[in-house]
Design a protein around this motif. Structure first.
Motif, PDB file in Angstrom:
ATOM      1  N   THR A  35      26.436  22.218  18.166  1.00  0.00           N
ATOM      2  CA  THR A  35      26.689  23.247  17.145  1.00  0.00           C
ATOM      3  C   THR A  35      25.548  23.314  16.115  1.00  0.00           C
ATOM      4  O   THR A  35      25.126  24.412  15.714  1.00  0.00           O
ATOM      5  CB  THR A  35      28.027  22.981  16.425  1.00  0.00           C
ATOM      6  N   TYR A  36      25.037  22.151  15.705  1.00  0.00           N
ATOM      7  CA  TYR A  36      23.978  22.159  14.679  1.00  0.00           C
ATOM      8  C   TYR A  36      22.647  21.648  15.241  1.00  0.00           C
ATOM      9  O   TYR A  36      21.633  22.326  15.149  1.00  0.00           O
ATOM     10  CB  TYR A  36      24.426  21.340  13.464  1.00  0.00           C
ATOM     11  N   ASP A  37      22.682  20.464  15.788  1.00  0.00           N
ATOM     12  CA  ASP A  37      21.462  19.895  16.375  1.00  0.00           C
ATOM     13  C   ASP A  37      21.899  18.799  17.356  1.00  0.00           C
ATOM     14  O   ASP A  37      22.397  17.745  16.923  1.00  0.00           O
ATOM     15  CB  ASP A  37      20.558  19.317  15.263  1.00  0.00           C
ATOM     16  N   THR A  38      21.695  19.047  18.617  1.00  0.00           N
ATOM     17  CA  THR A  38      22.297  18.162  19.632  1.00  0.00           C
ATOM     18  C   THR A  38      21.882  16.699  19.463  1.00  0.00           C
ATOM     19  O   THR A  38      22.740  15.811  19.393  1.00  0.00           O
ATOM     20  CB  THR A  38      21.909  18.640  21.049  1.00  0.00           C
ATOM     21  N   LEU A  39      20.567  16.472  19.394  1.00  0.00           N
ATOM     22  CA  LEU A  39      20.129  15.077  19.431  1.00  0.00           C
ATOM     23  C   LEU A  39      20.146  14.411  18.056  1.00  0.00           C
ATOM     24  O   LEU A  39      20.354  13.205  17.947  1.00  0.00           O
ATOM     25  CB  LEU A  39      18.740  14.986  20.068  1.00  0.00           C
ATOM     26  N   LYS A  40      19.942  15.232  16.994  1.00  0.00           N
ATOM     27  CA  LYS A  40      19.909  14.620  15.654  1.00  0.00           C
ATOM     28  C   LYS A  40      21.307  14.459  15.066  1.00  0.00           C
ATOM     29  O   LYS A  40      21.559  13.584  14.252  1.00  0.00           O
ATOM     30  CB  LYS A  40      19.058  15.488  14.717  1.00  0.00           C
ATOM     31  N   SER A  41      22.209  15.366  15.439  1.00  0.00           N
ATOM     32  CA  SER A  41      23.530  15.316  14.825  1.00  0.00           C
ATOM     33  C   SER A  41      24.655  15.156  15.856  1.00  0.00           C
ATOM     34  O   SER A  41      25.484  14.246  15.736  1.00  0.00           O
ATOM     35  CB  SER A  41      23.692  16.599  13.987  1.00  0.00           C
ATOM     36  N   GLY A  42      24.680  16.020  16.869  1.00  0.00           N
ATOM     37  CA  GLY A  42      25.804  16.037  17.814  1.00  0.00           C
ATOM     38  C   GLY A  42      26.012  14.711  18.531  1.00  0.00           C
ATOM     39  O   GLY A  42      27.118  14.143  18.508  1.00  0.00           O
ATOM     40  N   VAL A  43      24.952  14.217  19.175  1.00  0.00           N
ATOM     41  CA  VAL A  43      25.124  12.982  19.957  1.00  0.00           C
ATOM     42  C   VAL A  43      25.407  11.787  19.036  1.00  0.00           C
ATOM     43  O   VAL A  43      26.344  11.013  19.301  1.00  0.00           O
ATOM     44  CB  VAL A  43      23.923  12.751  20.907  1.00  0.00           C
ATOM     45  N   PRO A  44      24.657  11.622  17.913  1.00  0.00           N
ATOM     46  CA  PRO A  44      24.999  10.501  17.021  1.00  0.00           C
ATOM     47  C   PRO A  44      26.450  10.563  16.517  1.00  0.00           C
ATOM     48  O   PRO A  44      27.140   9.539  16.464  1.00  0.00           O
ATOM     49  CB  PRO A  44      24.006  10.658  15.853  1.00  0.00           C
ATOM     50  N   ASN A  45      26.931  11.773  16.190  1.00  0.00           N
ATOM     51  CA  ASN A  45      28.325  11.876  15.741  1.00  0.00           C
ATOM     52  C   ASN A  45      29.303  11.574  16.873  1.00  0.00           C
ATOM     53  O   ASN A  45      30.366  10.984  16.647  1.00  0.00           O
ATOM     54  CB  ASN A  45      28.607  13.271  15.170  1.00  0.00           C
ATOM     55  N   ALA A  46      28.935  11.970  18.088  1.00  0.00           N
ATOM     56  CA  ALA A  46      29.807  11.668  19.237  1.00  0.00           C
ATOM     57  C   ALA A  46      29.872  10.152  19.439  1.00  0.00           C
ATOM     58  O   ALA A  46      30.936   9.603  19.780  1.00  0.00           O
ATOM     59  CB  ALA A  46      29.294  12.364  20.489  1.00  0.00           C
ATOM     60  N   ILE A  47      28.738   9.478  19.220  1.00  0.00           N
ATOM     61  CA  ILE A  47      28.724   8.013  19.372  1.00  0.00           C
ATOM     62  C   ILE A  47      29.644   7.370  18.324  1.00  0.00           C
ATOM     63  O   ILE A  47      30.407   6.436  18.630  1.00  0.00           O
ATOM     64  CB  ILE A  47      27.269   7.487  19.290  1.00  0.00           C
ATOM     65  N   LYS A  48      29.623   7.920  17.106  1.00  0.00           N
ATOM     66  CA  LYS A  48      30.542   7.386  16.081  1.00  0.00           C
ATOM     67  C   LYS A  48      31.995   7.549  16.535  1.00  0.00           C
ATOM     68  O   LYS A  48      32.830   6.658  16.371  1.00  0.00           O
ATOM     69  CB  LYS A  48      30.346   8.140  14.748  1.00  0.00           C
ATOM     70  N   THR A  49      32.282   8.703  17.103  1.00  0.00           N
ATOM     71  CA  THR A  49      33.659   8.951  17.570  1.00  0.00           C
ATOM     72  C   THR A  49      34.018   8.008  18.715  1.00  0.00           C
ATOM     73  O   THR A  49      35.138   7.507  18.788  1.00  0.00           O
ATOM     74  CB  THR A  49      33.803  10.420  18.042  1.00  0.00           C
ATOM     75  N   THR A  71      32.388  19.070   8.180  1.00  0.00           N
ATOM     76  CA  THR A  71      31.279  18.398   8.869  1.00  0.00           C
ATOM     77  C   THR A  71      31.607  18.229  10.354  1.00  0.00           C
ATOM     78  O   THR A  71      32.780  18.204  10.744  1.00  0.00           O
ATOM     79  CB  THR A  71      31.016  16.980   8.294  1.00  0.00           C
ATOM     80  N   GLU A  72      30.538  18.066  11.114  1.00  0.00           N
ATOM     81  CA  GLU A  72      30.714  17.838  12.563  1.00  0.00           C
ATOM     82  C   GLU A  72      31.421  16.505  12.809  1.00  0.00           C
ATOM     83  O   GLU A  72      32.301  16.384  13.670  1.00  0.00           O
ATOM     84  CB  GLU A  72      29.327  17.840  13.223  1.00  0.00           C
ATOM     85  N   GLU A  73      31.031  15.507  12.007  1.00  0.00           N
ATOM     86  CA  GLU A  73      31.616  14.161  12.172  1.00  0.00           C
ATOM     87  C   GLU A  73      33.132  14.208  11.993  1.00  0.00           C
ATOM     88  O   GLU A  73      33.899  13.644  12.776  1.00  0.00           O
ATOM     89  CB  GLU A  73      30.980  13.206  11.158  1.00  0.00           C
ATOM     90  N   GLU A  74      33.549  14.924  10.928  1.00  0.00           N
ATOM     91  CA  GLU A  74      34.987  15.050  10.670  1.00  0.00           C
ATOM     92  C   GLU A  74      35.684  15.796  11.832  1.00  0.00           C
ATOM     93  O   GLU A  74      36.753  15.388  12.297  1.00  0.00           O
ATOM     94  CB  GLU A  74      35.202  15.829   9.362  1.00  0.00           C
ATOM     95  N   ALA A  75      35.029  16.872  12.287  1.00  0.00           N
ATOM     96  CA  ALA A  75      35.623  17.663  13.376  1.00  0.00           C
ATOM     97  C   ALA A  75      35.841  16.794  14.613  1.00  0.00           C
ATOM     98  O   ALA A  75      36.909  16.832  15.237  1.00  0.00           O
ATOM     99  CB  ALA A  75      34.711  18.835  13.714  1.00  0.00           C
ATOM    100  N   PHE A  76      34.846  16.004  14.969  1.00  0.00           N
ATOM    101  CA  PHE A  76      34.971  15.132  16.153  1.00  0.00           C
ATOM    102  C   PHE A  76      36.116  14.125  15.956  1.00  0.00           C
ATOM    103  O   PHE A  76      36.940  13.908  16.859  1.00  0.00           O
ATOM    104  CB  PHE A  76      33.669  14.352  16.389  1.00  0.00           C
ATOM    105  N   ALA A  77      36.144  13.517  14.773  1.00  0.00           N
ATOM    106  CA  ALA A  77      37.157  12.475  14.523  1.00  0.00           C
ATOM    107  C   ALA A  77      38.562  13.076  14.616  1.00  0.00           C
ATOM    108  O   ALA A  77      39.472  12.475  15.202  1.00  0.00           O
ATOM    109  CB  ALA A  77      36.920  11.844  13.151  1.00  0.00           C
ATOM    110  N   LYS A  78      38.741  14.265  14.033  1.00  0.00           N
ATOM    111  CA  LYS A  78      40.080  14.893  14.051  1.00  0.00           C
ATOM    112  C   LYS A  78      40.483  15.282  15.476  1.00  0.00           C
ATOM    113  O   LYS A  78      41.645  15.183  15.851  1.00  0.00           O
ATOM    114  CB  LYS A  78      40.083  16.157  13.174  1.00  0.00           C
ATOM    115  N   PHE A  79      39.502  15.745  16.233  1.00  0.00           N
ATOM    116  CA  PHE A  79      39.818  16.147  17.618  1.00  0.00           C
ATOM    117  C   PHE A  79      40.246  14.908  18.419  1.00  0.00           C
ATOM    118  O   PHE A  79      41.222  14.948  19.181  1.00  0.00           O
ATOM    119  CB  PHE A  79      38.605  16.826  18.262  1.00  0.00           C
TER     120      PHE A  79
END
Ligand SMILES: Nc1ncnc2c1ncn2[C@@H]1O[C@H](COP(=O)(O)OP(=O)(O)OP(=O)(O)O)[C@@H](O)[C@H]1O
Ligand SMILES: O=P(O)(O)OC[C@H]1O[C@H](OP(=O)(O)OP(=O)(O)O)[C@H](O)[C@@H]1O
Ligand SMILES: O=C(O)c1cccnc1
Length: 481
Positions: A232-246, A210-218
């Motif tokens: 990589t998948y969807d900037t506003l629906k997935s990328g930015v929210p996952n970046a905020i989690k990180t 998952t993108e979330e896992e990738a961000f966390a590991k990085f």
């Protein structure tokens, strides 16, 4: 094979001319060549000179070793052993003058002058033009990009698209001189001491479930410099929210997410939305990097659209100077030693008036208006003329448009060409790249904004002295009475 020997990094015709000079016994005759370009690239109002460090490195290491000599012997049966022996003993014994890297330069103004045995001066033409033309072109392109984003961070990302390895590293250096802040190329960092920066590629995300896992590991691996690619998948629906989690994970550890990178889609729209999402989640400090085939026009356009982009990653368009892939710099013989040991001026005539060379050994002065401190003109005089050196009133004479002629009284004159080699000895201390970059920045302030602007700039005045002009006319009439 020794890949680093550049003695044959020349056109075959140079070696053939050297051979013919050797055969007719004229190899030791002195000659003066000047390098300049006729037309500014990209419609810019100035160019940024770069390439001198590479030229010095080339001259310092010029050596025809056994491998090279054997190759020439096989290449051309006509080459006599005495000539090959001459090459074996070759070293540069002449004088080179050049403008310092980072200087703003203009058409038809000599930027490098070589005074040497014709045997030596002829050999080095090709390499000098190769280095000067490429690096000056890239520094100029980078300067245009800097113009449209003077307060933003600029990253050079071009290596993968560059015209091979040398272009990548010397292009990265040229971009740095012109105001870029860092390069992704680590070898350029190692060679020149310029800052390096990097985010990560889509492959890092694709290599995880998952993108979330990738961000966390990085973020775990490099907690102090986390920059996340969010498209990589969807900037506003997935990328930015996952970046905020990180970013939250990092804050819990007392660390900060540095930036996110946008690499596709509508960069204006997406950057604005991503900015709003980051701000409302409490991360106003997270910067937004954009990349994707950017150049100065796109960056200016994105800014006009209100894009919220802090950092620009620029690759292909910069490193390949995509809209004008070559600078047409030339190297012309301007004087040759005559029988009495004096220099005789020579000319190259062409049906195209722009291509008629300016004969004679010349000196160029940059004339600075004492009141404004700004550059008024470059003044090209014969070496024997004293006026510009001494600050005497100078006629800025324009034969094509006589109504533009004017006399300058209150000015300081700066000699553009500096001694680099004197009688084969390197006398110039190559400045550190940081110093070149700072020098370039200070040079820009000498020119009025009308000359510096990116679109339809005002033409900077280049003037031949009356004597240099008269000499040109005299030689033209000699060949076309
Ligand atoms: N708001 C904008 N205005 C003008 N040009 C833009 C804007 N946003 C992006 N561009 C530029 O338009 C070009 C094409 O963008 P596009 O979104 O189609 O990218 P793409 O390369 O097709 O996407 P992908 O990388 O997913 O294939 C790129 O050079 C990009 O920098
Ligand atoms: O676009 P440039 O100005 O050349 O900048 C460098 C590009 O290199 C990388 O892309 P990658 O090699 O993954 O290929 P891409 O062009 O398909 O994104 C990066 O993601 C940029 O898009
Ligand atoms: O570090 C990056 O983001 C990078 C480096 C090279 C090319 N594209 C992107």
């Amino acid at each position: 094979m020794n890949y680093s020997n550049l003695s044959l990094h020349t056109d075959k015709y140079q070696i053939n001319m050297m051979y013919a000079h050797w055969v007719q016994g004229s190899l030791n005759k002195k000659a003066v060549f000047e390098a300049y370009f006729r037309k500014l690239p990209f419609g810019n109002g100035y160019a940024v000179f770069a390439g001198l460090e590479r030229i010095v490195h080339y001259i310092q290491h010029l050596k025809f070793d056994d491998e090279v000599i054997d190759y020439l012997r096989q290449q051309e049966e006509a080459y006599q052993e005495g000539f090959l022996e001459e090459l074996r003993n070759f070293r540069f014994t002449g004088c080179i003058r050049a403008v310092p890297e980072g200087t703003l330069v203009f058409p038809n103004v000599p930027i490098i002058r070589v005074e040497a045995r014709i045997f030596e001066a002829q050999l080095i033409e090709t390499a000098i033009l190769n280095f000067m033309n490429y690096q000056t072109l890239i520094a100029t392109k980078a300067s245009r990009i800097k113009q449209v984003a003077p307060h933003d961070m600029l990253l050079e990302f071009g290596t993968r698209r560059a015209q091979e390895a040398d272009a990548a590293v010397w292009g990265a250096r040229a971009a740095y001189i012109a105001g870029f802040h860092a390069t992704s190329n680590l070898r350029a960092g190692l060679l020149f001491g310029i800052p390096t920066k990097g985010t990560h590629a889509h492959a890092w995300i694709q290599a995880h479930d998952t993108e979330e896992e990738a961000f966390a590991k990085f973020a775990e691996a490099l907690p102090d410099q986390v920059s996340l690619l969010v498209d990589t998948y969807d900037t506003l629906k997935s990328g930015v929210p996952n970046a905020i989690k990180t970013a939250k994970l990092l804050e819990a550890k007392g660390k900060k997410l540095q930036s996110i990178r946008l690499d596709s889609g509508d960069l204006a729209l997406i950057s604005k939305e991503a900015r709003a999402m980051l701000d409302s989640a409490g991360f106003p400090y997270v910067k937004i990097i954009a990349s994707n085939d950017l150049d100065e026009n796109l960056i200016m356009n994105l800014k006009a659209q209100g894009a919220r982009i802090d950092v620009w990653g620029v690759g292909t368009q910069l490193i390949t100077a995509a809209d004008q892939p070559s600078l047409g710099g030339i190297y012309k013989l301007v004087a040759k030693e005559n029988k009495d040991g004096d220099y005789q001026p020579v000319i190259k005539i062409s049906g195209n008036p722009e291509k008629v060379s300016n004969p004679g050994v010349k000196e160029t002065y940059r004339l600075l208006n004492r009141q404004s401190g700004r550059a008024e003109a470059d003044y090209i005089a014969l070496g024997s003329e004293e006026e510009a050196r001494e600050g005497a009133p100078l006629l800025l004479f324009d034969p094509a448009t006589p109504y533009r002629s004017k006399t300058l009284h209150d000015y300081d004159s700066v000699r553009l060409l500096h001694d680099i080699y004197v009688n084969g000895e390197l006398v110039y201390e190559l400045p550190a790249v940081e110093a070149i970059r700072a020098y370039h920045e200070s040079q820009l302030t000498l020119f009025r904004p009308e000359i510096r602007r990116m679109l339809n700039p005002e033409e900077y005045r280049i003037t031949l002295s009356r004597k240099a002009w008269d000499l040109k006319m005299e030689l033209i009439h000699e060949y076309h009475p």
